[in-house]
Design an enzyme around this catalytic site. Structure first.
Site, PDB file in Angstrom:
ATOM      1  N   ARG A  21     -13.303  -3.369  -2.797  1.00  0.00           N
ATOM      2  CA  ARG A  21     -11.918  -3.269  -3.256  1.00  0.00           C
ATOM      3  C   ARG A  21     -11.106  -4.494  -2.825  1.00  0.00           C
ATOM      4  O   ARG A  21     -11.217  -4.941  -1.681  1.00  0.00           O
ATOM      5  CB  ARG A  21     -11.315  -1.996  -2.649  1.00  0.00           C
ATOM      6  CG  ARG A  21      -9.957  -1.626  -3.166  1.00  0.00           C
ATOM      7  CD  ARG A  21      -9.531  -0.289  -2.590  1.00  0.00           C
ATOM      8  NE  ARG A  21      -9.219  -0.411  -1.153  1.00  0.00           N
ATOM      9  CZ  ARG A  21      -8.377   0.393  -0.503  1.00  0.00           C
ATOM     10  NH1 ARG A  21      -7.799   1.380  -1.147  1.00  0.00           N
ATOM     11  NH2 ARG A  21      -8.148   0.227   0.781  1.00  0.00           N
ATOM     12  N   TYR A  41       3.041   0.632   5.370  1.00  0.00           N
ATOM     13  CA  TYR A  41       2.179  -0.372   6.031  1.00  0.00           C
ATOM     14  C   TYR A  41       1.249  -1.065   5.049  1.00  0.00           C
ATOM     15  O   TYR A  41       0.521  -1.956   5.421  1.00  0.00           O
ATOM     16  CB  TYR A  41       1.377   0.253   7.184  1.00  0.00           C
ATOM     17  CG  TYR A  41       0.661   1.530   6.811  1.00  0.00           C
ATOM     18  CD1 TYR A  41      -0.528   1.494   6.104  1.00  0.00           C
ATOM     19  CD2 TYR A  41       1.194   2.776   7.151  1.00  0.00           C
ATOM     20  CE1 TYR A  41      -1.168   2.661   5.739  1.00  0.00           C
ATOM     21  CE2 TYR A  41       0.560   3.951   6.794  1.00  0.00           C
ATOM     22  CZ  TYR A  41      -0.623   3.887   6.083  1.00  0.00           C
ATOM     23  OH  TYR A  41      -1.258   5.044   5.710  1.00  0.00           O
ATOM     24  N   LYS A  42       1.256  -0.639   3.775  1.00  0.00           N
ATOM     25  CA  LYS A  42       0.407  -1.282   2.766  1.00  0.00           C
ATOM     26  C   LYS A  42       1.192  -2.439   2.148  1.00  0.00           C
ATOM     27  O   LYS A  42       1.411  -3.437   2.813  1.00  0.00           O
ATOM     28  CB  LYS A  42      -0.069  -0.240   1.746  1.00  0.00           C
ATOM     29  CG  LYS A  42      -1.040   0.767   2.393  1.00  0.00           C
ATOM     30  CD  LYS A  42      -1.415   1.926   1.499  1.00  0.00           C
ATOM     31  CE  LYS A  42      -2.361   2.877   2.249  1.00  0.00           C
ATOM     32  NZ  LYS A  42      -2.476   4.202   1.608  1.00  0.00           N
ATOM     33  N   ASP A 100       2.975  10.417  -5.239  1.00  0.00           N
ATOM     34  CA  ASP A 100       2.647   9.641  -4.041  1.00  0.00           C
ATOM     35  C   ASP A 100       2.598   8.173  -4.465  1.00  0.00           C
ATOM     36  O   ASP A 100       1.829   7.804  -5.366  1.00  0.00           O
ATOM     37  CB  ASP A 100       1.310  10.109  -3.460  1.00  0.00           C
ATOM     38  CG  ASP A 100       1.027   9.472  -2.105  1.00  0.00           C
ATOM     39  OD1 ASP A 100       1.434   8.309  -1.917  1.00  0.00           O
ATOM     40  OD2 ASP A 100       0.400  10.126  -1.264  1.00  0.00           O
ATOM     41  N   PHE A 128      -6.027  10.494  -2.878  1.00  0.00           N
ATOM     42  CA  PHE A 128      -6.487  10.155  -1.532  1.00  0.00           C
ATOM     43  C   PHE A 128      -6.715  11.464  -0.771  1.00  0.00           C
ATOM     44  O   PHE A 128      -5.872  12.362  -0.827  1.00  0.00           O
ATOM     45  CB  PHE A 128      -5.418   9.302  -0.843  1.00  0.00           C
ATOM     46  CG  PHE A 128      -5.865   8.679   0.450  1.00  0.00           C
ATOM     47  CD1 PHE A 128      -6.684   7.557   0.449  1.00  0.00           C
ATOM     48  CD2 PHE A 128      -5.465   9.205   1.659  1.00  0.00           C
ATOM     49  CE1 PHE A 128      -7.090   6.977   1.641  1.00  0.00           C
ATOM     50  CE2 PHE A 128      -5.873   8.628   2.855  1.00  0.00           C
ATOM     51  CZ  PHE A 128      -6.686   7.508   2.847  1.00  0.00           C
TER      52      PHE A 128
HETATM   53  C1  PLP Z   1      -2.886   5.322   2.513  1.00  0.00           C
HETATM   54  C2  PLP Z   1      -2.655   6.670   1.951  1.00  0.00           C
HETATM   55  C3  PLP Z   1      -2.328   7.757   2.794  1.00  0.00           C
HETATM   56  C4  PLP Z   1      -2.310   7.596   4.287  1.00  0.00           C
HETATM   57  O1  PLP Z   1      -1.636   8.636   4.932  1.00  0.00           O
HETATM   58  P1  PLP Z   1      -1.152   8.434   6.449  1.00  0.00           P
HETATM   59  O2  PLP Z   1      -0.619   9.736   6.854  1.00  0.00           O
HETATM   60  O3  PLP Z   1      -0.155   7.331   6.450  1.00  0.00           O
HETATM   61  O4  PLP Z   1      -2.363   8.038   7.246  1.00  0.00           O
HETATM   62  C5  PLP Z   1      -2.033   8.960   2.192  1.00  0.00           C
HETATM   63  N1  PLP Z   1      -2.051   9.130   0.849  1.00  0.00           N
HETATM   64  C6  PLP Z   1      -2.380   8.106   0.020  1.00  0.00           C
HETATM   65  C7  PLP Z   1      -2.388   8.329  -1.455  1.00  0.00           C
HETATM   66  C8  PLP Z   1      -2.710   6.862   0.545  1.00  0.00           C
HETATM   67  O5  PLP Z   1      -3.069   5.861  -0.258  1.00  0.00           O
END
Ligand code: PLP
Length: 397
Positions: free
Chosen positions: A356, A209-210, A184, A113
């Protein structure tokens, strides 16, 4: 066996909506409203500053960490919560680099990400010119781990395709090369069984939050392997990670273990809601989640492929190396997702052309998946997506 009709009951979902986007923002647990009311009215309202002691707000970040730890194979006291995932990535990476002095390369893949890569770039820039971020294709990761690498930083489940790395094998490889391993778990926690202890991971981070349904902006989590935690220097040395915050010493002394990864004042209202969301996981077995998640995603793939050849599967066909999401490539994917949402089925779009869909056994049923697949095929086959209102891009996709 996990009772999924009971877990489904615990969520508020708008009538008639098929929600396949819990991998982006989980739905609201029904208890969230009462908990938010309690914290705001009874605790903040009535106790004011006394809430830190009387309502035990101060231990909330670690209490939440223990609940999350049970879902990711982390022992009690090894996970804490707070801040956002981007911040936790920075913290883990900064500490990991210090554990491996002499090496200056951070290694990741281009399926990660973007924020993880951005945070790494920003940190490496401030550490000096000789620090480098090396990024390869996800499939090439295992072949490029060598003794030049200080830290391997990967997201287990690819946010776009759902492709999953082999956590145990890559961690072993990283350790054999003398590298520190950061995972992660943004798309893993609550989605697939994770065993950080068995994999011997050094650090792990993730968001809540996911798949953990903590609500928009819910705090992130960070794990540090217990035998490392007391050796780790926190780069973001905030007062709440201090050994004795209320001694108000002028010098920083890190707190015990992972507590040193706390930074500043925790967001109590959001954390209380997260606690309510994690309550839903009591009595839920991650092995059952996995079986059901595979059942839901296999059925979806089967029906979409039977109904159209215009959308092409980009997720692994084999469920084993796939997280709890399925993606299809379709040139007009953005418009198709908008058309789908207009028909009360929510998925999302990831540039450049990925549709998705996330599957969450806590509340998604097989009937919903079948309904969603049918509507998706109809939209793609008939060109129902081809309307100006569906092609108009919004800020959040
Ligand atoms: C959703 C996601 C994030 C989001 O980061 P925030 O700081 O919470 O906005 C970061 N890394 C990955 C791999 C994600 O899927």
């Amino acid at each position: 066996m996990t009772d999924f009709s009971n877990t489904r009951q615990q969520f508020h979902l708008p009538e008639g909506l098929v929600y396949l986007d819990g991998n982006s923002l989980g739905p609201m647990p029904k208890s969230a409203l009462a908990v938010a009311r309690r914290v705001i009215a009874d605790e903040w309202g009535e106790m004011l500053i006394g809430g830190w002691n009387k309502a035990d707000w101060m231990s909330l970040p670690m209490r939440l960490g223990d609940r999350i730890g049970r879902l990711i194979g982390a022992p009690a006291g090894s996970v804490t919560t707070g801040d956002t995932l981007s911040i936790k990535v920075y913290q883990a990476l900064a500490s990991a680099l210090e554990l491996n002095p002499g090496r200056k390369t951070v290694f990741s893949d281009n399926g990660n990400f973007p924020t993880d890569l951005y945070m790494a770039e920003g940190l490496l820039k401030s550490l000096g010119e000789d620090f480098k971020l090396k990024v390869v294709d996800p499939e090439a990761v295992a072949d490029h781990i060598d003794d030049s690498i200080a830290v391997v930083m990967l997201t287990e489940v690819d946010y776009r395709t759902g492709r999953m790395h082999d956590m145990a094998a890559i961690t072993r490889k990283a350790h054999e090369a003398g590298a520190i391993m950061i995972w992660d778990l943004a798309h893993s926690a609550g989605a697939v069984p994770v065993d950080l202890s068995a994999a011997n991971a050094d650090f792990a981070v993730g968001c809540t939050y996911k798949y953990l349904n903590g609500g928009p902006g819910a705090p992130a989590f960070i794990y540090v392997r217990p035998d490392l935690a007391d050796r780790v220097r926190p780069a973001l040395s905030g007062w709440l990670g201090h050994e004795a915050p209320f001694a108000f010493d002028l010098d920083y002394r890190p707190g015990a273990g992972v507590e040193r990864m706390r930074v500043g004042t925790p967001p109590i209202i959001q954390m209380a809601i997260l606690e309510a969301a994690l309550e839903v996981w009591e009595g839920v077995d991650m092995a059952d989640i996995r079986i059901r998640s595979i059942e839901l995603s296999q059925r979806f793939i089967e029906l979409v492929e039977a109904g159209t050849d215009k959308a092409v599967l980009v997720s692994p066909r084999d469920p084993q190396p796939r997280g709890s999401q399925v993606s299809f490539r379709f040139a007009e994917g953005y418009a198709a997702i908008q058309a789908l949402i207009a028909r009360n089925v929510v998925g999302d779009f990831r540039a450049p052309n990925i549709m998705r869909f996330g599957f969450c056994p806590l509340y998604n049923s097989l009937e919903e998946v079948e309904q969603a697949a049918g509507i998706l095929c109809e939209i793609v086959e008939t060109g129902a997506w081809n309307r100006p209102e569906f092609r108009k891009r919004q800020a959040v996709t």
